[in-house]
Design an enzyme around this catalytic site. Sequence first.
Site, PDB file in Angstrom:
ATOM      1  N   HIS A 126       0.818  -1.231   0.000  1.00 30.19           N
ATOM      2  CA  HIS A 126       0.000   0.000   0.000  1.00 30.19           C
ATOM      3  C   HIS A 126       0.846   1.272   0.000  1.00 30.19           C
ATOM      4  CE1 HIS A 126      -3.669  -2.213   0.404  1.00 30.19           C
ATOM      5  NE2 HIS A 126      -3.374  -2.694   1.600  1.00 30.19           N
ATOM      6  N   ASP A 163      -2.782 -10.663  -2.317  1.00 29.20           N
ATOM      7  CA  ASP A 163      -3.372 -10.118  -1.089  1.00 29.20           C
ATOM      8  C   ASP A 163      -4.829  -9.737  -1.374  1.00 29.20           C
ATOM      9  OD1 ASP A 163      -2.195  -8.660   1.660  1.00 29.20           O
ATOM     10  OD2 ASP A 163      -3.965  -7.653   0.835  1.00 29.20           O
ATOM     11  N   HIS A 165      -6.353  -7.194  -0.526  1.00 28.17           N
ATOM     12  CA  HIS A 165      -6.461  -5.761  -0.822  1.00 28.17           C
ATOM     13  C   HIS A 165      -5.649  -5.433  -2.082  1.00 28.17           C
ATOM     14  CE1 HIS A 165      -6.837  -6.157   3.644  1.00 28.17           C
ATOM     15  NE2 HIS A 165      -7.879  -5.378   3.413  1.00 28.17           N
ATOM     16  N   ASP A 244      -4.583 -12.648   3.535  1.00 28.99           N
ATOM     17  CA  ASP A 244      -5.823 -12.180   4.161  1.00 28.99           C
ATOM     18  C   ASP A 244      -7.063 -12.460   3.304  1.00 28.99           C
ATOM     19  OD1 ASP A 244      -4.789 -10.349   2.358  1.00 28.99           O
ATOM     20  OD2 ASP A 244      -4.745  -8.668   3.772  1.00 28.99           O
TER      21      ASP A 244
HETATM   22 ZN    ZN Z   1      -4.200  -7.093   2.708  1.00 30.88          ZN
END
Ligand code: ZN
Length: 307
Positions: A126, A163, A165, A244
């Site tokens: 991120h 991931d 995200h 995740d």
């Molecule tokens: Zn994540």
Amino acid sequence: MSVALISHPDCMQHEMGVHHPEQPARLSAINDRLVASGLGMVLLHYDAPLATDAQLRLAHSQSYIDGVRAASPAEGHVWLDGDTAMNPYTLDAALRAAGAAVEGVDLVLGGAARQAFCAVRPPGHHAERARSMGFCIFNNIAIGAYHALNQHGLERVAIVDFDVHHGNGTEDIVAGDERILFCSTFQHPFYPHSGFDAQAPNLVNVPLPAGSGGTEFREAVTAGWLPRLQAFAPQLVLISAGFDAHQADDMAGLNLVDNDFFWVTRQLCEVADASAGGRIVSTLEGGYELHALARSVEAHIRAFYGP
Ligand SMILES: [Zn+2]
């Protein structure tokens, strides 16, 4: 068939408060599982070095790097953004997490290992060129990619991110650079609300609706990623390995199981075998349910040793 495990005790000292999900126990759970499974005995263990400013500048502005250094507290916590804090040990942990990706690239391109897994934190995907975000300070995987391109002279590097995200930071740094193919699956709509509208031709974003499980994930990888990866013929495969998307992880709403992480890793091994001499460097991103995280990392690493 040698696989390197790169980590450092400094990565255990970074913590952002007892209730923060991105916690030191993530690494101890992984380490315990690798020991209990016997994998710890066969992995080649390396200490992650501190990344240099020149290495950080491969993905970040000097003013951002200076700002992170200046924010490092002598005691207590300093919050870089709403999700990401520094304690007195965070700076070294973040430098080691970035340094691990550099070390992994050096090890696999130098022939000391065929694959490397970086068991490090803070995670990185991120973190944008000039902004921390979502538990991430430096973009470890992008730094590793540019180290391979600029220092080792590679011409094509793939970054693959499973991931849950979207890796907005990686996209911010590599979008439009034709030397890098960035393939991502992620839950959408969901944090960080990016990726679905990316237009740069080197980005392969495959959003998945909440509730998607292994069937949908494998279809996305098979139809979305693999043809592009095979056509790109990367000389090195880098993995943003977040766990995740596991069904046991309540950070998000995808329903993968341990074996899905084994499966996707095997697909990436086949891509790497075809054009990259099998060379893969993987670095830990998310994954917050400690048991599922530890089992999934074991499955991911086990896949490096073969089907
Ligand atoms: Zn994540």
